[in-house]
Write a protein that holds these residues in place. Structure first.
Motif, mmCIF file in Angstrom:
data_model
loop_
_atom_site.group_PDB
_atom_site.id
_atom_site.type_symbol
_atom_site.label_atom_id
_atom_site.label_comp_id
_atom_site.label_asym_id
_atom_site.label_seq_id
_atom_site.Cartn_x
_atom_site.Cartn_y
_atom_site.Cartn_z
ATOM 1 N N LEU A 1 126.278 -7.695 30.296
ATOM 2 C CA LEU A 1 126.218 -6.756 29.176
ATOM 3 C C LEU A 1 127.599 -6.266 28.732
ATOM 4 N N PRO A 2 128.485 -5.847 29.642
ATOM 5 C CA PRO A 2 129.815 -5.416 29.173
ATOM 6 C C PRO A 2 130.617 -6.551 28.552
ATOM 7 N N VAL A 3 130.497 -7.761 29.101
ATOM 8 C CA VAL A 3 131.252 -8.900 28.572
ATOM 9 C C VAL A 3 130.794 -9.234 27.157
ATOM 10 N N VAL A 4 129.484 -9.331 26.948
ATOM 11 C CA VAL A 4 128.966 -9.669 25.618
ATOM 12 C C VAL A 4 129.279 -8.544 24.627
ATOM 13 N N THR A 5 129.190 -7.306 25.082
ATOM 14 C CA THR A 5 129.556 -6.182 24.223
ATOM 15 C C THR A 5 131.022 -6.278 23.808
ATOM 16 N N ALA A 6 131.874 -6.624 24.755
ATOM 17 C CA ALA A 6 133.308 -6.761 24.458
ATOM 18 C C ALA A 6 133.559 -7.911 23.494
ATOM 19 N N LEU A 7 132.948 -9.065 23.757
ATOM 20 C CA LEU A 7 133.171 -10.241 22.921
ATOM 21 C C LEU A 7 132.678 -10.029 21.489
ATOM 22 N N SER A 8 131.711 -9.139 21.320
ATOM 23 C CA SER A 8 131.135 -8.887 19.995
ATOM 24 C C SER A 8 131.758 -7.679 19.295
ATOM 25 N N SER A 9 132.801 -7.104 19.874
ATOM 26 C CA SER A 9 133.345 -5.845 19.369
ATOM 27 C C SER A 9 134.251 -6.000 18.154
ATOM 28 N N GLY A 10 134.704 -7.234 17.863
ATOM 29 C CA GLY A 10 135.579 -7.446 16.712
ATOM 30 C C GLY A 10 136.978 -6.891 16.893
ATOM 31 N N THR A 11 137.356 -6.584 18.103
ATOM 32 C CA THR A 11 138.674 -6.025 18.386
ATOM 33 C C THR A 11 139.667 -7.118 18.755
ATOM 34 N N THR A 12 140.935 -6.744 18.787
ATOM 35 C CA THR A 12 141.957 -7.679 19.262
ATOM 36 C C THR A 12 141.680 -8.066 20.709
ATOM 37 N N ALA A 13 141.237 -7.086 21.487
ATOM 38 C CA ALA A 13 140.898 -7.366 22.879
ATOM 39 C C ALA A 13 139.777 -8.396 22.971
ATOM 40 N N THR B 1 143.201 -9.406 34.035
ATOM 41 C CA THR B 1 143.447 -9.298 32.593
ATOM 42 C C THR B 1 142.130 -9.212 31.834
ATOM 43 N N ALA B 2 141.162 -10.035 32.210
ATOM 44 C CA ALA B 2 139.855 -10.007 31.548
ATOM 45 C C ALA B 2 139.205 -8.633 31.685
ATOM 46 N N ALA B 3 139.254 -8.060 32.877
ATOM 47 C CA ALA B 3 138.678 -6.737 33.087
ATOM 48 C C ALA B 3 139.367 -5.693 32.209
ATOM 49 N N ALA B 4 140.695 -5.794 32.116
ATOM 50 C CA ALA B 4 141.447 -4.845 31.288
ATOM 51 C C ALA B 4 141.087 -4.996 29.812
ATOM 52 N N LEU B 5 140.880 -6.237 29.367
ATOM 53 C CA LEU B 5 140.516 -6.478 27.972
ATOM 54 C C LEU B 5 139.125 -5.924 27.660
ATOM 55 N N ILE B 6 138.195 -6.071 28.592
ATOM 56 C CA ILE B 6 136.851 -5.526 28.389
ATOM 57 C C ILE B 6 136.918 -4.011 28.242
ATOM 58 N N GLU B 7 137.719 -3.387 29.076
ATOM 59 C CA GLU B 7 137.868 -1.934 28.977
ATOM 60 C C GLU B 7 138.552 -1.544 27.674
ATOM 61 N N ALA B 8 139.593 -2.296 27.285
ATOM 62 C CA ALA B 8 140.323 -1.987 26.047
ATOM 63 C C ALA B 8 139.435 -2.129 24.820
ATOM 64 N N SER B 9 138.450 -3.015 24.881
ATOM 65 C CA SER B 9 137.548 -3.211 23.740
ATOM 66 C C SER B 9 136.581 -2.048 23.557
ATOM 67 N N GLY B 10 136.490 -1.189 24.566
ATOM 68 C CA GLY B 10 135.533 -0.090 24.543
ATOM 69 C C GLY B 10 134.211 -0.412 25.192
ATOM 70 N N ALA B 11 134.060 -1.658 25.696
ATOM 71 C CA ALA B 11 132.768 -2.093 26.219
ATOM 72 C C ALA B 11 132.389 -1.392 27.516
ATOM 73 N N ARG B 12 133.379 -1.028 28.322
ATOM 74 C CA ARG B 12 133.055 -0.319 29.560
ATOM 75 C C ARG B 12 132.431 1.032 29.241
ATOM 76 N N ALA B 13 133.064 1.779 28.352
ATOM 77 C CA ALA B 13 132.538 3.091 27.972
ATOM 78 C C ALA B 13 131.201 2.962 27.256
ATOM 79 N N THR B 14 131.074 1.952 26.400
ATOM 80 C CA THR B 14 129.818 1.747 25.675
ATOM 81 C C THR B 14 128.677 1.447 26.630
ATOM 82 N N SER B 15 128.934 0.625 27.633
ATOM 83 C CA SER B 15 127.891 0.270 28.593
ATOM 84 C C SER B 15 127.433 1.490 29.382
ATOM 85 N N GLN B 16 128.368 2.324 29.796
ATOM 86 C CA GLN B 16 127.970 3.538 30.508
ATOM 87 C C GLN B 16 127.201 4.474 29.588
#
Length: 343
Positions: A256-268, A289-304
Motif C-alpha cells: 500500500l505505501p509503495v503503490v501510494t508513493a508511485l501514484s503520487s505524481g511527485t518527483t520522489a 533510498t527507496a524507503a526515503a523516497l516513499i516517505e518524501a512522496s508523503g505515502a508513509r504519512a498517508t498510509s498511517q
C-alpha cells in the motif's frame, strides 16, 4: 476460563487470548498425522526442527482474541466461541505457511520459516492440513451455528486466496493502482478479520444485524492492520518484527505505501519508479533510498492517516452493533493496537 473483570491492556488481552486458545489449538493439531504435526508444531513455536519441545514466539493471536471478545460483546461467553477462535487461528496459519513460500521469506517470528527447514512441498502440505482441520473443528463443535460458520469461513478463505493471487500478480505489473491495492488488502487481510468477528457474534448468540456490523468492524480493522503491516514491512525494526530490514522493498512488493508513493505524481515517485524497475537486485543503499523516497512522496504519512480513518470507521460499526460493556471496551483497545503496533 477467565471472564471479563473490568478492562485490560492490549498486551494482557493477547496473553489472555493465547492462554484460552492454545490448549484447544494444541488438541486440534494433535489429531494430525505425525509428519504433518511435526511441521505444524515447529511453525507454531511449540517444537524445534527435531521435534523437541520449544517455547518460541507463536504470534500475536489477535484473530482469536477478536472472536472471544466479540462473543462476549453480544452477550455470549468466550467458552462458547473457543472452536471458532481455534478455526480462524488455523486458517491464519495456513495462510502464513503458504505466504512464506510465495514470498520466499526465510524468517518469521525470529525463526527460520518452515519451508526453509522442511522443504517447499512439506510446508505447503502442512498449510493445507491446517485449512482442512479448521472446518473439522467447527463441525466437531456441535454448535447450532456451525453450519453457517463453515460457510462464513469458507467464503473468507476464498477471498483471502483471491487477495493473495492479486498480491502475487502485482509483483509482475507496473500499473497497479491504489484502488486495486486497497481491494487486494481488503481480501487478503480484511476478509479473515471480518470473519473472526462475525464468527464470534454467531457463536456468542448474537443477532444477524449484530453479526453484520461486527463483520464490518473486523473488515475495516483488517484493512487498517494491513496498512500498518505494510509500513512495518518497510520501516519496522527487525529485532521487533522478526523480519529482515526493508524485507518488502527487497522483493519490490507492491504494498500500500509503495503503490501510494508511485501514484503520487511527485518527483520522489518518478525516482522511486526508476529505482523499483531497475534490473538486478537492489543493494542495501538502494533499499534505504527507496524507503526515503516513499516517505518524501508523503505515502508513509498517508498510509498511517488511512489506517487511522479505518480505525474510526471500525469503532463506529462496533458502537452500532453493541451497547457499551467491558468486551466492547476491550475490542476498542485491540483496534487501537492494530493501528499503532510495532510488530
Amino acid at each position: 476460563m477467565s471472564t471479563l473483570q473490568g478492562t485490560r491492556s492490549a498486551a494482557d488481552l493477547l496473553t489472555w487470548s493465547r492462554q484460552q486458545v492454545e490448549p484447544a489449538l494444541r488438541a486440534a493439531v494433535e489429531t494430525l498425522p505425525p509428519a504433518t504435526r511435526r511441521i505444524v508444531a515447529y511453525h507454531f513455536g511449540w517444537a524445534d526442527e527435531d521435534g523437541n519441545p520449544a517455547h518460541a514466539d507463536g504470534g500475536k493471536a489477535i484473530r482469536p482474541a477478536l472472536v472471544l471478545l466479540t462473543a462476549q460483546a453480544v452477550g455470549g461467553t468466550a467458552e462458547s466461541a473457543l472452536p471458532a477462535a481455534v478455526a480462524v487461528e488455523l486458517v491464519h496459519n495456513f495462510s502464513l505457511l503458504h505466504d512464506d513460500v510465495m514470498d520466499c521469506d526465510t524468517a518469521r517470528r525470529h525463526r527460520a520459516t518452515a519451508w526453509t527447514v522442511f522443504g517447499l512441498g512439506p510446508a505447503i502440505l502442512a498449510g493445507d492440513a491446517l485449512l482442512g482441520l479448521s472446518f473439522d473443528v467447527l463441525v466437531g463443535s456441535g454448535h447450532p451455528a456451525a453450519g453457517e460458520a463453515c460457510r462464513t469461513l469458507g467464503a473468507a478463505v476464498q477471498e483471502l486466496v483471491d487477495g493473495q493471487l492479486a498480491d502475487a500478480e502485482f509483483e509482475t505489473r507496473d500499473d497497479v493502482t491504489p484502488a486495486e491495492c486497497v481491494r487486494m488488502a481488503q481480501l487478503k487481510t480484511g476478509a479473515l478479520l471480518g470473519c473472526s468477528t462475525a464468527l464470534g457474534a454467531l457463536f456468542g448468540g448474537g443477532r444477524s444485524d449484530q453479526a453484520d456490523h461486527l463483520r464490518l468492524y473486523g473488515e475495516d480493522l483488517g484493512l487498517a492492520y494491513q496498512y500498518v503491516d505494510d509500513l512495518l514491512g518497510i520501516w519496522g525494526e527487525p529485532s521487533v518484527t522478526g523480519k529482515p530490514v526493508f524485507s518488502d522493498l527487497r522483493r519490490r512488493k507492491k504494498s500500500l505505501p509503495v503503490v501510494t508513493a508511485l501514484s503520487s505524481g511527485t518527483t520522489a515517485a518518478r525516482d522511486l519508479s526508476t529505482l523499483y524497475h531497475r534490473e538486478g537486485d537492489l543493494s542495501d543503499t538502494d533499499l534505504a533510498t527507496a524507503a526515503a523516497l516513499i516517505e518524501a512522496s508523503g505515502a508513509r504519512a498517508t498510509s498511517q492517516s488511512q489506517a487511522d480513518a479505518l480505525l474510526a470507521a471500525a469503532l463506529t460499526e462496533l458502537a452500532t452493533a453493541t451497547t457499551p460493556n467491558p468486551a466492547t471496551t476491550e475490542l476498542t483497545t485491540l483496534a487501537h493496537l492494530a493501528t499503532r503496533r510495532t510488530h
